[in-house]
Design a protein around this motif. Sequence first.
Motif, PDB file in Angstrom:
ATOM      1  N   HIS A 355       0.935  -1.350  -0.046  1.00  0.00           N
ATOM      2  CA  HIS A 355       0.067  -0.090  -0.008  1.00  0.00           C
ATOM      3  C   HIS A 355       0.918   1.209  -0.052  1.00  0.00           C
ATOM      4  N   PRO A 356       0.337   2.419  -0.602  1.00  0.00           N
ATOM      5  CA  PRO A 356       1.194   3.601  -0.723  1.00  0.00           C
ATOM      6  C   PRO A 356       1.601   4.136   0.722  1.00  0.00           C
ATOM      7  N   ASP A 357       0.675   3.611   1.806  1.00  0.00           N
ATOM      8  CA  ASP A 357       1.147   4.312   3.104  1.00  0.00           C
ATOM      9  C   ASP A 357       1.952   3.607   3.849  1.00  0.00           C
ATOM     10  N   HIS A 358       2.547   2.670   3.333  1.00  0.00           N
ATOM     11  CA  HIS A 358       3.573   1.712   3.895  1.00  0.00           C
ATOM     12  C   HIS A 358       4.846   2.635   4.387  1.00  0.00           C
ATOM     13  N   TRP A 359       5.474   3.321   3.748  1.00  0.00           N
ATOM     14  CA  TRP A 359       6.402   4.210   4.110  1.00  0.00           C
ATOM     15  C   TRP A 359       6.199   5.300   4.938  1.00  0.00           C
ATOM     16  N   ALA A 363       7.732   5.648   8.574  1.00  0.00           N
ATOM     17  CA  ALA A 363       8.339   6.855   9.234  1.00  0.00           C
ATOM     18  C   ALA A 363       7.757   7.147  10.559  1.00  0.00           C
ATOM     19  N   LEU A 364       6.392   6.942  10.583  1.00  0.00           N
ATOM     20  CA  LEU A 364       5.865   7.116  12.054  1.00  0.00           C
ATOM     21  C   LEU A 364       6.433   6.283  12.981  1.00  0.00           C
ATOM     22  N   ASP A 434      -0.118  18.326  15.173  1.00  0.00           N
ATOM     23  CA  ASP A 434       0.763  19.284  14.844  1.00  0.00           C
ATOM     24  C   ASP A 434       1.892  18.705  13.703  1.00  0.00           C
ATOM     25  N   GLY A 435       1.792  17.519  13.480  1.00  0.00           N
ATOM     26  CA  GLY A 435       3.030  16.824  12.528  1.00  0.00           C
ATOM     27  C   GLY A 435       4.020  16.368  13.151  1.00  0.00           C
ATOM     28  N   VAL A 436       5.133  16.239  12.494  1.00  0.00           N
ATOM     29  CA  VAL A 436       6.427  15.880  12.586  1.00  0.00           C
ATOM     30  C   VAL A 436       7.517  17.073  12.319  1.00  0.00           C
ATOM     31  N   ARG A 437       8.379  17.153  12.984  1.00  0.00           N
ATOM     32  CA  ARG A 437       9.219  18.211  12.824  1.00  0.00           C
ATOM     33  C   ARG A 437      10.208  18.003  11.607  1.00  0.00           C
ATOM     34  N   PRO A 438      10.659  18.995  10.685  1.00  0.00           N
ATOM     35  CA  PRO A 438      11.588  18.663   9.845  1.00  0.00           C
ATOM     36  C   PRO A 438      12.803  17.518  10.043  1.00  0.00           C
ATOM     37  N   ASP A 439      13.350  18.031  11.357  1.00  0.00           N
ATOM     38  CA  ASP A 439      14.601  17.141  11.633  1.00  0.00           C
ATOM     39  C   ASP A 439      14.147  15.731  11.824  1.00  0.00           C
ATOM     40  N   GLU A 440      13.172  15.440  12.443  1.00  0.00           N
ATOM     41  CA  GLU A 440      12.574  14.213  12.539  1.00  0.00           C
ATOM     42  C   GLU A 440      12.368  13.402  11.515  1.00  0.00           C
ATOM     43  N   LEU A 441      11.932  14.017  10.410  1.00  0.00           N
ATOM     44  CA  LEU A 441      11.417  13.376   9.218  1.00  0.00           C
ATOM     45  C   LEU A 441      13.038  13.221   8.404  1.00  0.00           C
ATOM     46  N   ILE A 486      11.329   6.140   0.118  1.00  0.00           N
ATOM     47  CA  ILE A 486      11.774   6.686   1.387  1.00  0.00           C
ATOM     48  C   ILE A 486      12.000   8.122   1.375  1.00  0.00           C
ATOM     49  N   ARG A 487      12.552   8.590   0.187  1.00  0.00           N
ATOM     50  CA  ARG A 487      13.077   9.981   0.176  1.00  0.00           C
ATOM     51  C   ARG A 487      11.587  10.802  -0.207  1.00  0.00           C
ATOM     52  N   ALA A 488      10.576  10.054  -0.806  1.00  0.00           N
ATOM     53  CA  ALA A 488       9.282  11.078  -1.169  1.00  0.00           C
ATOM     54  C   ALA A 488       8.571  11.194   0.096  1.00  0.00           C
ATOM     55  N   VAL A 489       8.459  10.613   1.165  1.00  0.00           N
ATOM     56  CA  VAL A 489       7.564  10.683   2.549  1.00  0.00           C
ATOM     57  C   VAL A 489       7.763  12.288   2.864  1.00  0.00           C
ATOM     58  N   THR A 490       6.671  12.733   3.168  1.00  0.00           N
ATOM     59  CA  THR A 490       6.603  14.070   3.623  1.00  0.00           C
ATOM     60  C   THR A 490       5.851  14.024   5.023  1.00  0.00           C
ATOM     61  N   ALA A 491       6.231  15.276   5.701  1.00  0.00           N
ATOM     62  CA  ALA A 491       5.620  15.578   6.917  1.00  0.00           C
ATOM     63  C   ALA A 491       3.991  15.375   6.958  1.00  0.00           C
ATOM     64  N   ALA A 492       3.474  15.831   5.851  1.00  0.00           N
ATOM     65  CA  ALA A 492       2.081  15.585   5.638  1.00  0.00           C
ATOM     66  C   ALA A 492       1.609  14.248   5.701  1.00  0.00           C
ATOM     67  N   ASP A 493       2.350  13.393   4.981  1.00  0.00           N
ATOM     68  CA  ASP A 493       2.015  12.049   4.975  1.00  0.00           C
ATOM     69  C   ASP A 493       2.004  11.256   6.440  1.00  0.00           C
TER      70      ASP A 493
END
Length: 521
Positions: A355-359, A363-364, A434-441, A486-493
Amino acid sequence: MRRWRGFIVGALFTLWVGLWEASVLSAQKPGPGMVPKAEEDPVMARWARRVVEKTLPNGFKLLVLPRGYVPVVAFHNYVDAGSVHESLGESGLAHLFEHMAFKGTSAIGTSDWTKEKEALDKMEQAHACYLQEKWKGEQADRDRMQACWDDFKRWEAEAQKYVVTDEFGQIVERNGGRGLNAFTTADSTEYFFGLPSNRAELWFYLESARFRDPVLREFYKERDVVLEEYRLRVENNPIGRMFNRLVGVAFLAHPYGRPVIGFPSDLENIDISRALQFYQAYYRPNYMAAAAVGLIDPAQATAWAEKYFGGLPPAASRLPIVTEETPFEGERRFTLYLDAQPLLVMAFHVPEFKHPDHWPLEALSYVLARGRSSRLYQRLVLQKKLAAAVNVFTGFPGEKYPHLLVIFVVPNPDVALDVLEKEVLEELDSIRKDGVRPDELERFKAQALHDFYKTFEDNGHLARELTFYEKVAGSWRKLFETPRQIRAVTAADVQRVVQTYCVPERRIVGTIQPPAKKDGE
């Protein structure tokens, strides 16, 4: 990430140092006709072009990845036969057949096949007699039941006289083989070992022989071994009991709700005839994908595949697993009262591996509990001193179908489990809002890529990944798309998957707590 799930599969791998080899491989010619679609990662594209794929008319698929300079080859055979394929009353059969696959054939593992077969046939007749009487319950003739059992044990002892113990493994070892082993999951049974390059043909002979002509010798002895495994890993293991109960509570309809090791009552009533029916249904070449990685000639490997696997009869198309989990209404809870370390497990249903949500879900899990800088480790272990350990992983109990994201917490002494549960929910709620921080991603991407590239250091790991992606993700080529994903995962995802799947009202919560003390204790 399924291969690197903390206490489930061991410690995380260290930094990959094989880019030098990739640069060498790029100067070599690709396998014929195996150029993949455009891939943004040039290193992965060069690796993918090395893979040679061969599918025989009977459906058997071989993937060959020539690499390296050391004359060794790792082999991995993925059989699409796991606990999800077992019929009602046959739980544990896939795992039991895994044990049988090392017992040999009519030519391997016996000193006199004619006499052994006669004894095995009479043993099975006596065992069928015993079961038929036993299944009558209160109406069973106990004297006849005992007579059948005595007859069974007599013929079992007779058959044992002709067994050459572990001859299959001895052949591998005499030829320089290493790592002969196998494992069973909810989705598959997988067999693997390595050989020197000049003995590579032996793999094709042995692997095809044990699935063309299996002899289920010492069957009931191995069944008792599996029952003992159940006692050690489940009955007498608090974590085993916890996860055994978790799948049963989480999956009310889907066969993921059955433990891979099986239920004791099923195992005690399984016989050779039912094991052979399972073998005949699922151990067919069109349900296998094998990989050879190392110093091996692809043309020679495909010729051996045709010679040894080409004669295996394929199975007729089977019905897919169509059962879907029942709609989730309200949270589900269970508690085990044991004199053991208290534990908290929280789980949420998530989609299948492809599924597209795997990565984003991976990340979570990294953000929550991978490493000392992860949120739950910082919060529960370092700052508030509430927990001794915390882990988060996906892919339980399988990955081919929708499964679980699991949060696992070991409390410090005298910390209430409801306090830990509240802390976990608050952290999830923080990401939800609030999502995740850029450094966490960025930390997730660096660690996930690090873990992924580490796979390429070891021929055996890479062979396993090729077969896994072929059978679970739909194509081995998708393995080489992983860095891009992996590189395509965003904080919004990451925020979206928490909002979609980690809904507090749909959680499964399990705990281990000490039993209540009786008056006067």
